[in-house]
Design a protein around this motif. Structure first.
Motif, PDB file in Angstrom:
ATOM      1  N   SER A 202       1.016  -1.291  -0.175  1.00 51.62           N
ATOM      2  CA  SER A 202      -0.183   0.101  -0.062  1.00 51.62           C
ATOM      3  C   SER A 202       0.807   1.229  -0.023  1.00 51.62           C
ATOM      4  N   ASN A 205       2.195   1.609  -3.525  1.00 51.85           N
ATOM      5  CA  ASN A 205       1.367   2.068  -4.311  1.00 51.85           C
ATOM      6  C   ASN A 205       0.839   3.574  -4.300  1.00 51.85           C
ATOM      7  N   ALA A 206       0.950   3.941  -2.939  1.00 48.17           N
ATOM      8  CA  ALA A 206       0.752   5.729  -2.601  1.00 48.17           C
ATOM      9  C   ALA A 206       1.823   6.309  -3.150  1.00 48.17           C
ATOM     10  N   TRP A 207       3.318   5.871  -3.196  1.00 45.44           N
ATOM     11  CA  TRP A 207       4.164   6.566  -3.619  1.00 45.44           C
ATOM     12  C   TRP A 207       4.086   6.411  -4.962  1.00 45.44           C
ATOM     13  N   ASN A 208       3.955   5.305  -5.569  1.00 48.65           N
ATOM     14  CA  ASN A 208       4.223   5.235  -7.214  1.00 48.65           C
ATOM     15  C   ASN A 208       3.209   5.904  -8.075  1.00 48.65           C
ATOM     16  N   TRP A 209       1.681   5.779  -7.259  1.00 49.72           N
ATOM     17  CA  TRP A 209       0.674   6.336  -7.875  1.00 49.72           C
ATOM     18  C   TRP A 209       0.190   7.729  -7.530  1.00 49.72           C
ATOM     19  N   ARG A 210       1.084   8.167  -6.635  1.00 52.06           N
ATOM     20  CA  ARG A 210       0.973   9.661  -5.940  1.00 52.06           C
ATOM     21  C   ARG A 210      -0.713   9.699  -5.445  1.00 52.06           C
ATOM     22  N   ASP A 211      -1.163   8.587  -4.806  1.00 52.24           N
ATOM     23  CA  ASP A 211      -2.654   8.418  -4.302  1.00 52.24           C
ATOM     24  C   ASP A 211      -2.482   8.252  -2.670  1.00 52.24           C
ATOM     25  N   HIS A 214      -4.063   5.124  -0.426  1.00 55.52           N
ATOM     26  CA  HIS A 214      -3.475   3.859  -0.058  1.00 55.52           C
ATOM     27  C   HIS A 214      -2.802   3.792   1.306  1.00 55.52           C
TER      28      HIS A 214
END
Length: 255
Positions: A202, A205-211, A214
């Motif tokens: 998670s 994903n938060a770092w990779n998708w800037r979201d 997560h």
């Protein structure tokens, strides 16, 4: 006609018979097997919470004990203390046993056992003590008993809790308890590993998708995982074994 292989065959059969006889003797003398069994139990209630072991034994001797089965609820709460008289089985040779109380959140549990010298030994557990100070740190109260050859003997289990609760105890032989404990810790460890994996993914994903959503999910999974480990007793055994106060309320606060 000579049969050179016959003597070898006869010797092998003799060795096989001796080996089977030795194995039979070993299985006959090996320790008893108890896999979470229960034996006759009686209970008396001490509303004051101040009665001594000798007073409790006298009450049982006068026939005040009531039969207790399974995890029948005791009227605990306040100063009420439930005293269980558990009759252990007789053994023909020395054996180690583990008596467990399968409830991670009990406030105070004490087991009184008569030593060979005639003195009573008290082993203590429960949330009023840090897990590190339990007689046997574990997921829930567990006490080591050394059984010696002779007649069945009784041990006394004193239980206190803030509300009525069922007291479900089990008797294990040492080997069966160790195997069960290893399996249980492995399963809980695998669950903890899964939680860590989900949190790492998670965060990635938060770092990779800037979201940041997560990260919210990761926090949710952490709280859920810690809550489950608190309820099973693993958190008290490994995460905060020196903090009795927090271990006592964590099962309520964290969920």
């Amino acid at each position: 006609m000579k049969m050179p292989g016959f003597k070898t065959f006869l010797l092998a059969c003799t060795l096989l018979i001796l080996g089977l006889a030795s194995q039979a003797r070993a299985s006959h003398t090996q320790g008893p097997v108890w896999k979470g069994v229960q034996y006759p139990t009686e209970v008396v209630m001490d509303e004051s919470g101040q009665q001594s072991l000798e007073t409790i034994r006298s009450r049982f001797a006068r026939g005040e004990g009531m039969a207790l089965s399974g995890n029948q609820q005791l009227a605990l709460g306040g100063t009420n203390t439930g005293w269980l008289r558990i009759v252990l089985p007789a053994v023909t040779f020395p054996a180690d046993a583990i008596l467990t109380v399968v409830h991670p959140g009990l406030d105070a549990v004490a087991l009184y056992d008569l030593l060979p010298g005639g003195d009573w030994q008290a082993q203590r557990s429960g949330d009023s003590l840090p897990v590190a100070e339990w007689s046997r740190p574990y997921l829930h109260p567990a006490f080591l008993l050394e059984l010696l050859p002779g007649e069945p003997r009784a041990v006394y289990l004193a239980v206190r809790h803030s509300s009525p609760v069922g007291v479900y105890w089990q008797l294990w032989d040492r080997s069966s308890f160790d195997r069960q404990s290893s399996t249980l810790h492995m399963v809980l460890g695998a669950y903890l590993g899964f939680v860590v994996l989900v949190v790492v993914l998670s965060c990635f994903n938060a770092w990779n998708w800037r979201d940041p959503i997560h990260l919210v999910y990761a926090a949710y999974v952490v709280i859920l995982g810690v809550g489950q480990l608190t309820l099973t007793g693993l958190a008290g055994e490994y995460f905060w074994p020196n903090h009795a106060w927090w271990n006592d309320i964590a099962a309520i606060v964290v969920p």
